[in-house]
Design a protein around this motif. Structure first.
Motif, PDB file in Angstrom:
ATOM      1  N   GLY A  61       0.808  -1.229   0.000  1.00 52.09           N
ATOM      2  CA  GLY A  61       0.000   0.000   0.000  1.00 52.09           C
ATOM      3  C   GLY A  61       0.832   1.266   0.000  1.00 52.09           C
ATOM      4  N   LEU A  62       2.148   1.131  -0.257  1.00 47.32           N
ATOM      5  CA  LEU A  62       3.055   2.269  -0.079  1.00 47.32           C
ATOM      6  C   LEU A  62       3.353   3.040  -1.355  1.00 47.32           C
ATOM      7  N   PRO A  71       9.372   0.098   2.158  1.00 49.26           N
ATOM      8  CA  PRO A  71       8.657  -0.770   3.094  1.00 49.26           C
ATOM      9  C   PRO A  71       9.556  -1.279   4.225  1.00 49.26           C
ATOM     10  N   LEU A  72      10.873  -1.145   4.074  1.00 47.24           N
ATOM     11  CA  LEU A  72      11.777  -1.656   5.099  1.00 47.24           C
ATOM     12  C   LEU A  72      12.119  -0.588   6.141  1.00 47.24           C
ATOM     13  N   GLY A  73      11.406   0.531   6.084  1.00 43.39           N
ATOM     14  CA  GLY A  73      11.600   1.558   7.107  1.00 43.39           C
ATOM     15  C   GLY A  73      12.775   2.486   6.820  1.00 43.39           C
ATOM     16  N   ARG A  74      13.432   2.314   5.644  1.00 45.35           N
ATOM     17  CA  ARG A  74      14.527   3.231   5.295  1.00 45.35           C
ATOM     18  C   ARG A  74      13.980   4.373   4.443  1.00 45.35           C
ATOM     19  N   GLU A  75      14.848   5.287   4.024  1.00 47.34           N
ATOM     20  CA  GLU A  75      14.425   6.402   3.174  1.00 47.34           C
ATOM     21  C   GLU A  75      13.987   5.887   1.809  1.00 47.34           C
ATOM     22  N   PRO A  76      13.040   6.493   1.119  1.00 44.03           N
ATOM     23  CA  PRO A  76      12.228   7.599   1.600  1.00 44.03           C
ATOM     24  C   PRO A  76      11.101   7.154   2.542  1.00 44.03           C
ATOM     25  N   ARG A  77      10.914   7.938   3.581  1.00 39.51           N
ATOM     26  CA  ARG A  77       9.898   7.608   4.580  1.00 39.51           C
ATOM     27  C   ARG A  77       8.596   8.363   4.356  1.00 39.51           C
ATOM     28  N   ALA A 100       3.582   7.152   5.410  1.00 35.34           N
ATOM     29  CA  ALA A 100       3.193   5.804   4.976  1.00 35.34           C
ATOM     30  C   ALA A 100       1.736   5.533   5.343  1.00 35.34           C
ATOM     31  N   ASP A 101       1.365   5.830   6.577  1.00 34.30           N
ATOM     32  CA  ASP A 101      -0.004   5.537   7.007  1.00 34.30           C
ATOM     33  C   ASP A 101      -1.034   6.314   6.198  1.00 34.30           C
ATOM     34  N   VAL A 102      -0.723   7.569   5.919  1.00 31.73           N
ATOM     35  CA  VAL A 102      -1.668   8.385   5.147  1.00 31.73           C
ATOM     36  C   VAL A 102      -1.813   7.824   3.731  1.00 31.73           C
ATOM     37  N   PRO A 153       1.794   0.770   9.653  1.00 29.08           N
ATOM     38  CA  PRO A 153       1.600   0.077  10.932  1.00 29.08           C
ATOM     39  C   PRO A 153       0.416   0.635  11.730  1.00 29.08           C
ATOM     40  N   LEU A 154       0.248   1.947  11.692  1.00 31.52           N
ATOM     41  CA  LEU A 154      -0.864   2.547  12.433  1.00 31.52           C
ATOM     42  C   LEU A 154      -2.198   2.122  11.807  1.00 31.52           C
TER      43      LEU A 154
END
Ligand code: XCC
Ligand code: SF4
Length: 647
Positions: free
Chosen positions: A56-57, A71-77, A85-87, A601-602
């Motif tokens: 969904g990213l 998706p691995l939490g690195r840049e770009p965030r 990401a959540d938005v 995650p949220l």
């Protein structure tokens, strides 16, 4: 022609990994032999799927993008505009809900126009078939019925339906008139009452566009309100179809590819709206002689997907296959015409049909497929158009005559037709004064542990039907009453779950006793089938209506019922929308294919936990059918305990 064979051919030869249906496996063998590409080959060619999309990213909501979050939490965030990401994830989910709502309610709007034209005498081939249903729907909407001619009432119902699409002074009546006050109160508290079906779809498009709503929880509320617009669309489609074509009652027939007949003109209706398929079924009977004159043993109309469910429920038409395996009907070589309206039709049918000689006929202005034949179907000239379509099918048959076909000799008995009216009437044989009482008594005594609604599609990511049959087996064994709609119903019927003879093997002792008692009270000489077929996907509204009736009889809100929902092989955006309204109604709702939300995650936490605090319902996102079943049973047990019922 073999123009569409996959480069290098299909590599996956173990067809049991693609479908658990032996009829489909046999056709996959044939496809492999003849170099015909199917959905499973195209899936292989597509893998690995895009990780950004899968989680969904990925956002394409403005021209600065496309943006993708790691998706691995690195840049770009964050996206270029700063969207998190959540938005991004929840905006995507909201848009899927809006698309689903547009599909269901577009189908309902089409029926509303048909009813209006029929009432005004502009569509002479349609009439009010179920007067009782017309009156009950009108009364529910507050339309005066006493002493008024039928077409005036019908016109008012059609106008009320059309008025529900735009924003007006009062909220959507197909929500406010069908749900109990307790639930509506929950909705008003959280701003979830839809103002107009189209209005909510547009609102989602607006708030999810660049630079608008950037709060995940707030975006979820918008999504849920739109999903309730979807519920209205589903409910309206069911009501109007019942009025125009009749409310289903029990029917028995057979299903799976074995229902095709080598010597007949085989016509499959595929898509969704009975505005087309119901007429095809009626006109086919009238054109038998014409087919025989062409050397055929009559016209054999069969169904695919939800429109197949519509004509199964009302006319006992045999369903031939469902959802992901739709190409298989063509691969038999025996299908003369595939007549489609809209939704869930793989464009690939055009290519496969070219190889096998099937005539694909599109009928709706808004859903044409390049390379197929189009007949412009309109309600004003419905019967004439149906004749045109069936004549094309007969011509196609004369070209096929004498050529070899391969129809798998596989079919199962299917006992269907369980509208709420039919269920209540069957229960009424046990207690005429209070038909819900036997159901409540058995729930209380634990003969029925709870109720699960199976819904949604097949998805190429799951070996066809595997999740459905694994989950249903376990739930039935544990005395859960199973209702099914759409292609989940299709899956279960093709595996014998709608044959009363399989109650013995599939159902726990309590459930078996209940199904037998109802069957015998109704003179069936045996039980009801293990799984009750409630209809097409819009007919998930029938399950909602039954839950509302149960809640009313128990004097509790919907979120306290031991009722759960499961879309174990969901595919379409419409399934996402239905899942969202099931959660809004307060149901624990299982989805067996990952929604594209794992990148937020949220959002994941809101959907699976926090939303419980708003509506009482929540998503169970669980691809493993065994664990999913455990979770569904746990949810049922928790609800039973909440009502002071033990098992
Ligand atoms: Fe389509 Fe309704 Fe899904 Fe089947 S279940 S694949 S939506 S036909 Ni509705
Ligand atoms: Fe990127 Fe934001 Fe535009 Fe989406 S809306 S494409 S995240 S800049």
């Amino acid at each position: 022609t073999k123009t569409n064979s996959l480069k290098g051919g299909s590599t996956e030869t173990d067809h049991s990994k693609k479908s658990t249906d032996p009829a489909v496996q046999q056709m996959l063998e044939k496809a492999a032999r003849e170099g015909i590409q199917t959905v499973w080959d195209r899936y292989q060619a597509m893998r690995p799927l895009c990780r950004f999309g899968e989680t969904g990213l990925c956002c394409r909501h403005c021209l600065q993008g496309p943006c993708r979050i790691n998706p691995l939490g690195r840049e770009p965030r964050v996206g270029i505009c700063g969207a998190t990401a959540d938005v991004i994830v929840i905006r995507g989910l909201d848009r899927a809900i809006a698309a689903g709502a547009a599909g269901h309610s577009g189908h309902a709007k089409h029926l509303a126009h048909t009813l209006k034209k029929a009432a005004e005498g502009r569509a002479p081939d349609y009439l009010v078939k179920d007067k009782e249903k017309l009156h009950s729907v009108a009364r529910r909407l507050g339309i005066v019925t006493d002493g008024r001619p039928e077409n005036e009432i019908a016109l008012d119902v059609a106008r009320a339906a059309l008025a529900d699409f735009h924003e007006k002074d009062t909220p959507v009546t197909w929500v406010t008139s069908v749900l109990p006050p307790d639930r509506l109160e929950v909705f008003s508290r959280h701003g979830l009452v839809p103002a107009g079906i189209d209005h909510e779809i547009a609102e989602v498009m607006h708030r999810t566009s660049m630079g608008c709503d950037a709060d995940a929880s707030n975006l979820l509320l918008g999504g849920l309100r739109c999903a309730l617009g979807d519920l209205a669309g589903c409910y309206m489609a069911t009501d109007l179809s019942d009025i125009l074509f009749g409310t289903p009652s029990p029917v028995v027939t057979e299903c799976n590819l074995g229902v095709l007949k080598a010597g007949a003109v085989n016509v499959a209706v595929h898509g969704h709206n009975p505005v087309l398929s119901d007429i095809i079924v009626l006109v086919a009977k009238e054109m038998e002689a014409e087919a025989r004159a062409a050397g055929a043993q009559g016209i054999n109309v069969v169904g695919i997907c939800c429109t197949g469910n519509e004509v199964l429920m009302r006319h006992g038409i045999s369903p031939c296959t469902h959802s992901v395996s739709q190409e298989m009907a063509i691969i038999t070589g025996a299908l003369d015409a595939l007549v489609v309206d809209y939704q869930c039709i793989q464009p690939a049918v055009a290519t496969v049909a070219e190889c096998l000689g099937t005539t694909v006929i599109t009928t709706m202005d808004m859903a044409k497929i390049t390379g197929t034949t189009h007949v412009d179907f309109s309600e004003e000239t419905a019967v004439e158009n149906a004749r045109q379509i069936l004549r094309l099918a007969i011509e196609s048959f004369t070209r096929r005559r004498g050529k070899p076909v391969e129809i798998p000799a596989m079919k199962k008995k299917v006992f269907a037709g369980f509208s709420v009216e039919a269920i209540l009437s069957a229960l009424g044989r046990l207690d005429a004064g209070d038909p819900l009482k036997p159901l409540i008594d058995h729930l209380t005594a634990g003969n029925i542990r709870g109720v699960c609604l199976f819904a949604g599609c097949n998805n190429v990511k799951v070996p066809q039907d595997y999740n459905f049959i694994t989950t249903a087996r376990k739930l039935l064994e544990q005395d859960v009453l199973v209702l099914a709609s759409g292609c989940s119903a299709g899956a279960l019927m093709r595996h014998g779950f709608m044959d009363p003879a399989s109650v013995e093997e599939l159902c726990g002792g309590g459930l078996k006793a209940v199904l037998t008692a109802i069957g015998e009270a109704n003179g069936l000489g045996g039980p009801l089938p293990p799984v009750l077929h409630v209809g097409s996907c819009v007919d998930n509204s029938r399950a909602a209506a039954l839950a509302v009736a149960l809640a009313g009889r128990l004097g509790v809100d919907l979120d306290r019922l031991p009722v759960v929902a499961s879309a174990a092989e969901a595919m379409h955006e419409k399934a996402v929308s239905i899942g969202a309204w099931a959660v809004a109604l307060g149901l624990p709702t299982h989805v067996g294919v990952m929604l594209p939300v794992s990148g937020g995650p949220l959002v994941h936490r809101i959907l699976t936990e926090e939303v419980k605090g708003l509506t009482g319902g929540y998503f169970i996102l669980e691809p493993d059918p065994e664990s999913a079943t455990e979770k569904l049973l746990e949810a049922i047990n928790e609800r039973r305990a909440g009502l002071g019922l033990h098992y």
